[in-house]
Design an enzyme around this catalytic site. Structure first.
Site, PDB file in Angstrom:
ATOM      1  N   LEU A 315       0.820  -1.213   0.000  1.00 26.22           N
ATOM      2  CA  LEU A 315       0.000   0.000   0.000  1.00 26.22           C
ATOM      3  C   LEU A 315       0.851   1.258   0.000  1.00 26.22           C
ATOM      4  O   LEU A 315       1.844   1.347   0.721  1.00 26.22           O
ATOM      5  CB  LEU A 315      -0.891   0.018   1.243  1.00 26.22           C
ATOM      6  CG  LEU A 315      -1.924  -1.105   1.379  1.00 26.22           C
ATOM      7  CD1 LEU A 315      -2.461  -1.150   2.795  1.00 26.22           C
ATOM      8  CD2 LEU A 315      -3.058  -0.911   0.380  1.00 26.22           C
ATOM      9  N   ASP A 316       0.440   2.228  -0.791  1.00 27.22           N
ATOM     10  CA  ASP A 316       1.000   3.573  -0.678  1.00 27.22           C
ATOM     11  C   ASP A 316       0.501   4.184   0.623  1.00 27.22           C
ATOM     12  O   ASP A 316      -0.629   3.913   1.042  1.00 27.22           O
ATOM     13  CB  ASP A 316       0.497   4.457  -1.833  1.00 27.22           C
ATOM     14  CG  ASP A 316       1.401   4.346  -3.052  1.00 27.22           C
ATOM     15  OD1 ASP A 316       2.558   3.971  -2.886  1.00 27.22           O
ATOM     16  OD2 ASP A 316       0.923   4.637  -4.162  1.00 27.22           O
ATOM     17  N   LYS A 317       1.327   5.023   1.219  1.00 32.53           N
ATOM     18  CA  LYS A 317       0.886   5.709   2.437  1.00 32.53           C
ATOM     19  C   LYS A 317      -0.008   6.900   2.110  1.00 32.53           C
ATOM     20  O   LYS A 317      -1.151   6.973   2.541  1.00 32.53           O
ATOM     21  CB  LYS A 317       2.089   6.172   3.258  1.00 32.53           C
ATOM     22  CG  LYS A 317       1.697   6.960   4.518  1.00 32.53           C
ATOM     23  CD  LYS A 317       2.897   7.538   5.230  1.00 32.53           C
ATOM     24  CE  LYS A 317       3.439   8.764   4.534  1.00 32.53           C
ATOM     25  NZ  LYS A 317       2.560   9.964   4.668  1.00 32.53           N
ATOM     26  N   LYS A 533       9.463  -0.325  -6.366  1.00 30.46           N
ATOM     27  CA  LYS A 533       8.299  -1.160  -6.050  1.00 30.46           C
ATOM     28  C   LYS A 533       8.254  -2.423  -6.907  1.00 30.46           C
ATOM     29  O   LYS A 533       7.802  -3.476  -6.457  1.00 30.46           O
ATOM     30  CB  LYS A 533       7.010  -0.355  -6.229  1.00 30.46           C
ATOM     31  CG  LYS A 533       6.876   0.793  -5.241  1.00 30.46           C
ATOM     32  CD  LYS A 533       5.598   1.590  -5.493  1.00 30.46           C
ATOM     33  CE  LYS A 533       5.488   2.764  -4.538  1.00 30.46           C
ATOM     34  NZ  LYS A 533       4.281   3.574  -4.805  1.00 30.46           N
ATOM     35  N   THR A 550      -0.752  -1.026  -4.906  1.00 28.31           N
ATOM     36  CA  THR A 550      -1.400   0.236  -5.252  1.00 28.31           C
ATOM     37  C   THR A 550      -0.362   1.175  -5.848  1.00 28.31           C
ATOM     38  O   THR A 550       0.824   1.081  -5.540  1.00 28.31           O
ATOM     39  CB  THR A 550      -2.033   0.915  -4.017  1.00 28.31           C
ATOM     40  OG1 THR A 550      -0.999   1.245  -3.087  1.00 28.31           O
ATOM     41  CG2 THR A 550      -3.041   0.004  -3.356  1.00 28.31           C
TER      42      THR A 550
END
Length: 798
Positions: A315-317, A533, A550
């Protein structure tokens, strides 16, 4: 237009304006509409097949061939009614399959249109967003980072770096400046440019506008499993057919070639997955429609299924776990100043009009505290990356005061007086992952004094902790990847419940031998660049994980494509959206949780279809052979088999929209265990069918034609009750069947009960025998439920 794109390369911009009848202000709406009529939409229409030919193709292929052979054999032995019934089934299958295919195409086109990228175009001198397909020659447009160039155009202002690898094979980005040509489909990797459109649609240099949102149709994991099971069912049918044909010929049960071939076709018909294409299409399209209602658009249909297997979600923050907006978390004032004094001073070194996120957060906090400027802002210098501060000059109480806000270590150097607690306070705030600003002020031309610290953070979304908890309950491990520093990453990861184990990417790279273990163990990884990523996804996949990812930027595209489930967040670039399997229309994690749960429902429906299919094949094929050995005649006629296919396969189409309970853990296909479970149930149902032959002889003394009708009814009723028990992994009453499934089951049972009593199409049998066959089928089939639960537990399907 007569000129090709490359012909424009050496033509001066002023001359191009004259040729295209445009200027730097762009076209008017009226001019654009006229050109759209003249040149057509900025898209290359896919070659659409004639619907009639598409429909006729449904009568060509291995599955239709078997039914067509059955029709010819029926005619050859004088069974015209059977031939007509089988022909009707063939046509019904073609019509239903074609209808659902067209419906699915409409759904996908609808989703595709909602995902279609926009172009930034000047119309009537005003910059506006329009669909890329509405761009016309002579339009003036803006392209910037993350855009896919919508048409062939020439730069009139600015410069860009573009990736043309998908078009030319050039692996490195190409620098294009004023006067250069940008080709349709190129990806803008950097810079910003104002361009004039030269050619659109079929007239572009590459002959087409790159489709930015493609409805990819790769073979999904689920499709591969379903096709594999079908293949094995056909293999089983062929083996049984060959052995049975040799036996019946040598034993003298059947001597004529036509008779043996008819028997063989009946066996193969029992193995043919007549409804398979329609079932798969309906399942996927229904899932896509359901997700669209929840704000999740599906750009690749197989993503509806693949999400069920995801066990690690990267997940992206920013914007996914957090709000994506900075807010003032804490104010620490020095000396005699109050928190409100510090915020007021910060206002003089801020500007609301810039849209700067830090300035916006300060104005928001000022509003919350009811703080207003008592003085007058005379001048303002926006944030300068080289100076790392903003400056403002204000008139307060008749004095000209200079106010500075910025990085503490920078602003501190400008101050003649600094409180002792400044450094330890900044360190403590940094340990909590907060971004800290130091505000200082002083009379113009004199020394400055530290006023106070303002701590900012990008807070978690209110629903993030609950949704992270839900993901963990679904046995999906969330893993946060962020470009932020380690303290900030740790603060957010712990706060939302992801976990405490984390590394910076630099730490992971220092230990190559342990890097894979570190990536797998980490709850969060900090200081990650988008291009990193892809490697993280590959490492996790090598460890046997099914990965969701994501992303929102151009550089996220490789990771989104590599992951089993690529998820483009709501503010993603066109490139990220085109690479992802699903696109979120809303911020946060809710759409991801919905996609995983719905995907698991689709998996359960598919699993039911497979178990039902394999169970049917075992029961049908072995009954035909053993029934012939026991009775010395075909236990089912060719028409009976055709009716049975209709009753079973078409009824199972309603499983595509049946109520299904998502599993609590990621779904992994295990063909071996599925085949074992289905085989046990199939053999038990075979015993039921063989016992019914004995009962037909002893209780009703049926002759051949009536016995065939009796067995047909037993098999039809059993097929309906079988669907009701295998659709649920627990006790069959644990969940309510879907409305369409119940309508289908009741409709089939009533129809065949009427056929059995009235003698329409099949030989009539007494009403008592029809009721007996119904009660017997229900009692025997439902009594197998405990066996089903036991075998599902043993094979891990429950």
């Amino acid at each position: 237009m007569s000129k090709q794109t490359r012909d424009f390369e050496k033509i001066p911009i002023e001359e191009i304006f004259e040729l295209l009848g445009t200027n730097t202000e762009g076209l008017t709406e009226e001019e654009a509409e006229e050109r759209l009529r003249r040149y057509g939409p900025n898209a290359v229409e896919e070659k659409k097949e004639n619907p009639i030919l598409e429909f006729l193709k449904r009568f060509w292929g291995p599955m239709p061939w078997l039914l067509e052979i059955a029709i010819l054999l029926s005619l050859a032995i004088g069974h015209k009614t059977e031939a007509a019934i089988i022909a009707s089934l063939l046509v019904i299958n073609a019509v239903i399959g074609f209808k659902h295919q067209q419906s699915s195409k409409k759904v996908l086109e609808s989703l595709k249109s909602r995902l279609a990228p926009k172009a930034k175009v000047f119309r009537n001198g005003v910059l506006k967003f329009i669909d890329s397909k509405l761009v016309v020659p002579g339009d003036i447009l803006i392209v910037e980072l993350g855009d896919i160039v919508p048409a062939d155009c020439k730069i009139i202002e600015g410069d860009t770096s573009v990736d043309q690898s998908a078009l030319t094979g050039e692996s490195l980005p190409v620098e294009v400046s004023k006067g250069g040509i940008l080709y349709s489909g190129s990806i803008v990797k950097g810079g910003r440019a104002k361009c004039v459109v030269l050619n659109t649609g079929n007239n572009t240099y590459f002959g087409r506008t790159a489709e930015l949102v493609k409805v990819a149709r790769p073979k999904s994991h689920q499709q591969e499993v379903m096709l594999a099971v079908t293949k094995y069912s056909m293999y089983m049918g062929l083996i049984v057919m060959v052995i049975a044909s040799i036996f019946v010929y040598l034993s003298g049960l059947k001597n004529g070639l036509i008779s043996i071939l008819t028997f063989d076709v009946a066996i193969l018909m029992g193995c043919v997955p007549v409804a398979l294409p329609a079932v798969m299409t309906i399942m996927q399209a229904a899932g896509a429609r359901e997700l669209a209602k929840k704000g999740v658009l599906v750009s690749r249909l197989d993503a509806v299924e693949d999400a069920a297997s995801v066990d690690v979600l990267c997940l992206d923050k920013t914007g996914t776990i957090t709000t994506g907006e900075l807010e003032v978390t804490e104010i620490i004032s020095f000396g005699s100043l109050t928190d409100k004094d510090v915020i007021e001073l910060a206002l003089y070194a801020s500007a609301e009009s810039t849209g700067d996120p830090i300035d916006s957060a300060i104005f928001k906090k000022a509003k919350e505290l009811g703080v207003q400027k008592k003085g007058k802002q005379l001048s303002f210098k926006p944030f300068d990356p080289s100076l790392k501060r903003t400056e403002g000059l204000a008139e307060i109480n008749g004095l000209k005061v200079k106010i500075v806000k910025g990085a503490p270590q920078i602003v501190e150097r400008l101050c003649s007086q600094v409180p002792k607690e400044l450094e330890p306070t900044v360190e403590k705030l940094a340990e909590r992952g907060l971004k800290t600003l130091l505000v200082a002020y002083g009379e113009e031309g004199k020394g400055m004094v530290a006023a106070g610290l303002i701590a900012l953070s990008d807070p978690p979304r209110p629903d993030s902790p609950a949704l992270i908890k839900k993901l963990k309950e679904l046995y999906v491990r969330p893993k946060m990847l962020t470009g932020d520093s380690f303290p900030i990453a740790r603060e957010i990861s712990v706060k939302v419940g992801i976990g405490e184990v984390g590394y910076s990417l630099q730490e992971i790279r220092k230990s190559d031998a342990e890097s894979r273990e570190s990536v797998e163990k980490a709850d969060f990884i900090a200081e990650v660049y988008p291009e990193d990523k892809y490697e993280i996804v590959k490492i996790l996949q090598e460890k046997g994980h099914m990965v969701g990812m994501t992303g929102d930027g151009v550089n996220d595209a490789p990771a989104l494509k590599q992951a089993e489930l690529g998820i483009a967040v709501s503010n993603a670039t066109d490139v990220a959206k085109s690479s992802a399997g699903i696109v979120l229309l809303t911020s946060g994690l809710r759409g991801i949780v919905d996609a995983i749960m719905l995907s698991r429902e689709v998996y359960q429906r598919a699993l039911t279809w497979i178990i039902n299919k394999v169970t049917k094949v075992i029961q049908f094929t072995l009954l035909l052979v053993l029934g012939l050995m026991l009775l010395h005649y075909d236990v089912l006629t060719l028409m009976g088999m055709a009716l049975l296919i209709f009753a079973n396969d078409f009824a199972t189409m309603s499983l595509s929209t049946d109520n299904a309970e998502p599993s609590l853990s990621p779904n992994k296909w295990n063909i071996k265990n599925i085949m074992i479970s289905s085989s046990v149930i199939g053999v038990a149902l075979l015993a039921e069918a063989l016992l019914s032959i004995y009962l037909g002889l002893k209780l009703f003394a049926f002759e051949q034609d009536k016995m065939q009708s009796f067995i047909l009814l037993i098999m039809v009723f059993t097929s309906q009750f079988r669907v009701l028990i295998v659709r649920e992994r627990r006790s069959f009453w644990s969940s309510k069947p879907g409305r369409e499934l119940m309508i289908s089951v009741v409709g089939v049972i009533l129809t065949f009960a009427i056929l059995g009593v009235t003698g329409i199409i099949i030989a009539p049998i007494p009403a008592s025998a029809v009721l007996f066959s119904l009660a017997y089928s229900a009692a025997f089939t439902f009594s197998l439920d405990p066996l089903k639960i036991l075998i599902f537990k043993k094979t891990g399907l429950l």
